[in-house]
Design a protein around this motif. Structure first.
Motif, PDB file in Angstrom:
ATOM      1  N   LEU A  50       0.839  -1.198   0.000  1.00 56.18           N
ATOM      2  CA  LEU A  50       0.000   0.000   0.000  1.00 56.18           C
ATOM      3  C   LEU A  50       0.872   1.245   0.000  1.00 56.18           C
ATOM      4  O   LEU A  50       2.035   1.213   0.398  1.00 56.18           O
ATOM      5  CB  LEU A  50      -0.908   0.013   1.240  1.00 56.18           C
ATOM      6  CG  LEU A  50      -1.949  -1.104   1.341  1.00 56.18           C
ATOM      7  CD1 LEU A  50      -2.665  -1.027   2.678  1.00 56.18           C
ATOM      8  CD2 LEU A  50      -2.958  -1.000   0.207  1.00 56.18           C
ATOM      9  N   THR A 110      -2.143   7.490   1.648  1.00 58.90           N
ATOM     10  CA  THR A 110      -3.245   7.501   2.621  1.00 58.90           C
ATOM     11  C   THR A 110      -3.723   6.096   2.946  1.00 58.90           C
ATOM     12  O   THR A 110      -4.043   5.795   4.099  1.00 58.90           O
ATOM     13  CB  THR A 110      -4.429   8.324   2.069  1.00 58.90           C
ATOM     14  OG1 THR A 110      -3.972   9.636   1.733  1.00 58.90           O
ATOM     15  CG2 THR A 110      -5.538   8.439   3.104  1.00 58.90           C
ATOM     16  N   ALA A 111      -3.776   5.215   1.940  1.00 61.08           N
ATOM     17  CA  ALA A 111      -4.228   3.847   2.173  1.00 61.08           C
ATOM     18  C   ALA A 111      -3.309   3.129   3.160  1.00 61.08           C
ATOM     19  O   ALA A 111      -3.775   2.405   4.053  1.00 61.08           O
ATOM     20  CB  ALA A 111      -4.287   3.074   0.853  1.00 61.08           C
ATOM     21  N   SER A 169       1.158  -4.981   3.740  1.00 63.60           N
ATOM     22  CA  SER A 169       0.956  -3.570   3.392  1.00 63.60           C
ATOM     23  C   SER A 169       2.263  -2.843   3.107  1.00 63.60           C
ATOM     24  O   SER A 169       2.257  -1.773   2.496  1.00 63.60           O
ATOM     25  CB  SER A 169       0.224  -2.845   4.535  1.00 63.60           C
ATOM     26  OG  SER A 169      -1.001  -3.468   4.830  1.00 63.60           O
ATOM     27  N   LEU A 198     -12.567   0.577   8.556  1.00 68.23           N
ATOM     28  CA  LEU A 198     -11.353   0.952   7.822  1.00 68.23           C
ATOM     29  C   LEU A 198     -10.685  -0.275   7.205  1.00 68.23           C
ATOM     30  O   LEU A 198     -10.257  -0.249   6.047  1.00 68.23           O
ATOM     31  CB  LEU A 198     -10.370   1.664   8.761  1.00 68.23           C
ATOM     32  CG  LEU A 198     -10.696   3.110   9.155  1.00 68.23           C
ATOM     33  CD1 LEU A 198      -9.694   3.619  10.178  1.00 68.23           C
ATOM     34  CD2 LEU A 198     -10.677   4.019   7.924  1.00 68.23           C
ATOM     35  N   THR A 199     -10.590  -1.351   7.989  1.00 67.89           N
ATOM     36  CA  THR A 199      -9.939  -2.567   7.496  1.00 67.89           C
ATOM     37  C   THR A 199     -10.667  -3.131   6.276  1.00 67.89           C
ATOM     38  O   THR A 199     -10.052  -3.468   5.259  1.00 67.89           O
ATOM     39  CB  THR A 199      -9.891  -3.635   8.607  1.00 67.89           C
ATOM     40  OG1 THR A 199      -9.187  -3.115   9.739  1.00 67.89           O
ATOM     41  CG2 THR A 199      -9.197  -4.895   8.120  1.00 67.89           C
ATOM     42  N   GLY A 247      -4.550   2.000   6.734  1.00 65.29           N
ATOM     43  CA  GLY A 247      -4.454   0.561   6.968  1.00 65.29           C
ATOM     44  C   GLY A 247      -3.685   0.253   8.247  1.00 65.29           C
ATOM     45  O   GLY A 247      -4.106  -0.569   9.066  1.00 65.29           O
ATOM     46  N   ILE A 251     -10.240  -0.914   3.126  1.00 70.60           N
ATOM     47  CA  ILE A 251      -8.903  -0.877   2.522  1.00 70.60           C
ATOM     48  C   ILE A 251      -8.455  -2.251   2.013  1.00 70.60           C
ATOM     49  O   ILE A 251      -7.828  -2.366   0.958  1.00 70.60           O
ATOM     50  CB  ILE A 251      -7.878  -0.333   3.550  1.00 70.60           C
ATOM     51  CG1 ILE A 251      -8.188   1.139   3.845  1.00 70.60           C
ATOM     52  CG2 ILE A 251      -6.446  -0.484   3.043  1.00 70.60           C
ATOM     53  CD1 ILE A 251      -7.418   1.702   5.014  1.00 70.60           C
ATOM     54  N   TYR A 252      -8.797  -3.312   2.740  1.00 69.54           N
ATOM     55  CA  TYR A 252      -8.214  -4.620   2.449  1.00 69.54           C
ATOM     56  C   TYR A 252      -9.160  -5.611   1.763  1.00 69.54           C
ATOM     57  O   TYR A 252      -8.729  -6.714   1.410  1.00 69.54           O
ATOM     58  CB  TYR A 252      -7.697  -5.263   3.752  1.00 69.54           C
ATOM     59  CG  TYR A 252      -6.494  -4.561   4.326  1.00 69.54           C
ATOM     60  CD1 TYR A 252      -5.213  -4.831   3.862  1.00 69.54           C
ATOM     61  CD2 TYR A 252      -6.634  -3.624   5.350  1.00 69.54           C
ATOM     62  CE1 TYR A 252      -4.105  -4.190   4.392  1.00 69.54           C
ATOM     63  CE2 TYR A 252      -5.537  -2.971   5.890  1.00 69.54           C
ATOM     64  CZ  TYR A 252      -4.275  -3.261   5.408  1.00 69.54           C
ATOM     65  OH  TYR A 252      -3.182  -2.627   5.940  1.00 69.54           O
ATOM     66  N   SER A 263      -5.885   1.273  11.221  1.00 73.97           N
ATOM     67  CA  SER A 263      -6.987   0.353  11.518  1.00 73.97           C
ATOM     68  C   SER A 263      -6.489  -0.923  12.195  1.00 73.97           C
ATOM     69  O   SER A 263      -7.084  -1.396  13.171  1.00 73.97           O
ATOM     70  CB  SER A 263      -7.749   0.009  10.238  1.00 73.97           C
ATOM     71  OG  SER A 263      -6.944  -0.734   9.346  1.00 73.97           O
TER      72      SER A 263
END
Length: 551
Positions: A43, A46-47, A166, A220-221, A51, A224-225, A54
């Protein structure tokens, strides 16, 4: 809980599923989950920031819950109408359930996917935390704490899995250092936050605060994931082995927790639980050593480093955690501390741990981890010896100093010992080994709590008898003390109750000193186990990452 030994050139040997490559069609053990697909790039921007945030929030919440209740036990026990000794079930029930679910992380990850399983664990943790706050009896609270511990099992290893995916491989050590510092902050914040909430709001809020934190971390998790899910495949589950595991661990823990209430082996119930624990454990050993897909890969104990490293780590953690629970109980019950002030006395334990962990993580691959762990055990012994000198007149500063020093020992304890335990193990077996060592350690921690509180009450009864055997009604200091108290307006019964309270205060203080001194001696004896391991090969580069999740 976890330690790592990543270098710039190789995958980190951490006690998390991420460290292992995708297992073959016939995996060595079912608790070795597949890692993220290699095609997923790290990643950025911001991600990456969100990540990391979170995953750290979820881990922080999990670790916080293992320490936040420590200073609240007297308040919980009083509110639910049970003794503080019975109140410690709130701690041990979570620990035992958590230990049982940790070995299942690998199988569950392959069945549901790392991202989906982690998100489900976080949301279920939120739900069970909310239910804990609503509990109106000890039985309800312990039941919901068991559920909370079961769903919490996959959270810490999977947070490492997703975090490593990440970051670029070269920054694996940095990623785990950030993760580790977060989990080291939780034990510092836990007692302070738990004490303040208990004194100023009410104890259920130590569980309610997980709700907004967990919902944010889960959202958030998933956001993003969710497109970075790990492969899903159906694998057999060792239901017999799992059932036997739950049976013998549960029976043993119940025996330890209820023994002091039922007069130990004078009780048929205790004898029954002891027999069940022994027989189930024996059958468990035979089954797991012969099953094709064991839930716990006991063949790992053939390795010298794993056997002695896991044994030293587990016994030491049992001593450490038992004393961590005992100290606030003594402060609040017999020294007049509030939950907040007891939290302040415990909080400094994380200061040196946070400061020294990056150094230990960097140097454990270059220095001899056996020497580092030996130094930690010597400091633990010194800290507990200092505590064994406590009296009813000991002030706050003298209680604070050993706690502060203990943080340094923590930094040099978890990382080197986990590095020793996992050294020499094939990469595909690292997750299974980490799961097994964590299971043994967490189970030992829960049992350490039960043993410490049981011995404390037993030794206190003995000291109370010794202190009162020389007192004769109407004679000596006893008579003078009663006369002084009745002169202040107390009745004879009130004066006798006051004298008994003073004797109890001395008895429980001396009993705590006995536990501290005995633990100090055991830490020094454990040094011998460390030196039965072989030194791992030296590494260069980033060094080992944190073992902060051990709290």
């Amino acid at each position: 809980m976890n330690a790592a030994n990543p270098t710039a050139d190789q995958a980190p040997a951490i006690p998390a599923p991420a460290a292992a490559p995708t297992p073959p069609a016939e995996p060595t053990a079912p608790n070795a989950p597949s890692g993220p697909p290699a095609a997923y790039s790290p990643l950025k921007g911001t991600a990456l920031l969100l990540g990391t945030l979170s995953l750290s929030l979820a881990t922080f919440m999990n670790v916080l819950d293992s320490s936040i209740a420590n200073v609240s036990i007297p308040a919980i026990a009083g509110d639910l109408g049970v003794s503080p000794g019975q109140g410690t079930w709130v701690i041990t029930s979570f620990g035992v359930a958590n230990a049982i679910s940790v070995p299942l992380t690998g199988w569950l990850t392959q069945r549901f996917g790392a991202v989906r399983l982690f998100t489900m664990s976080v949301l279920l943790f939120v739900l069970t935390s909310w239910l804990c706050g609503f509990a109106s009896s000890l039985e309800m609270l312990v039941f919901f704490r068991v559920l909370q511990g079961l769903v919490a099992g996959p959270m810490i290893p999977l947070s490492q899995t997703l975090l490593l995916a990440s970051y670029p491989k070269a920054l694996a050590g940095t990623a785990l250092a950030l993760w580790g510092v977060t989990t080291l902050v939780a034990p510092v914040v836990g007692p302070l936050l738990g004490g303040w909430i208990t004194d100023n709001i009410s104890w259920p809020w130590i569980f309610y605060i997980n709700v907004p934190v967990g919902l944010l971390a889960g959202a958030l998790t998933w956001g993003i994931y969710r497109k970075r899910e790990t492969p899903i495949r159906k694998l057999p589950i060792d239901t017999v082995g799992l059932s036997l595991l739950v049976l013998w661990v549960g029976a043993l823990q119940l025996m330890l927790d209820k023994g002091k209430e039922l007069d130990w082996f004078a009780s048929g119930e205790i004898i029954t639980m002891a027999v069940v624990a022994v027989v189930a454990f024996a059958v468990f050993l035979v089954w797991e050593l012969t099953d094709k897909h064991p839930v716990v890969d006991l063949k790992l104990f053939k390795g010298r480093n794993f056997t002695f490293g896991a044994l030293a780590l587990s016994v030491a953690y049992a001593l450490f955690f038992g004393n961590v629970v005992l100290l606030p109980l003594w402060l609040q019950q017999w020294m007049g501390y509030t939950a907040t002030s007891a939290g302040m006395a415990l909080a400094p334990v994380g200061i040196f741990a946070i400061l020294l962990t990056p150094l230990v993580g960097k140097k454990v691959g270059q220095w001899d981890p056996r020497r580092m762990a030996t130094g930690a055990f010597i400091v633990f012994g010194a800290v507990l010896w200092m505590r064994s000198q406590f009296t009813v007149q000991t002030d706050f500063i003298h209680i604070l100093i050993p706690t502060l020093l203990q943080g340094a020992a923590m930094a040099f304890f978890f990382i080197p010992l986990t590095t020793l335990t996992l050294s020499g193990i094939a990469p595909e077996r690292i997750p299974a080994a980490a799961g097994l060592s964590n299971f043994v350690r967490i189970t030992a921690g829960a049992m350490g709590t039960s043993i410490a509180t049981t011995l404390w009450e037993s030794r206190a009864a003995m000291h109370h008898a010794h202190l009162t055997e020389g007192l004769v009604q109407g004679q000596g200091v006893f008579a003078q003390t009663l006369d002084t108290l009745t002169a202040t307006g107390l009745t004879q019964l009130q004066a006798l109750a006051q004298v008994n309270r003073l004797i109890d205060q001395q008895a429980f203080t001396r009993a705590a000193n006995d536990i501290f001194l005995g633990s100090a001696g055991l830490f020094l004896l454990l040094i011998g186990l460390i030196w039965l391991t072989k030194r791992p090969a030296k590494t260069t580069g980033a060094g080992a990452a944190d073992a902060a999740g051990a709290h």
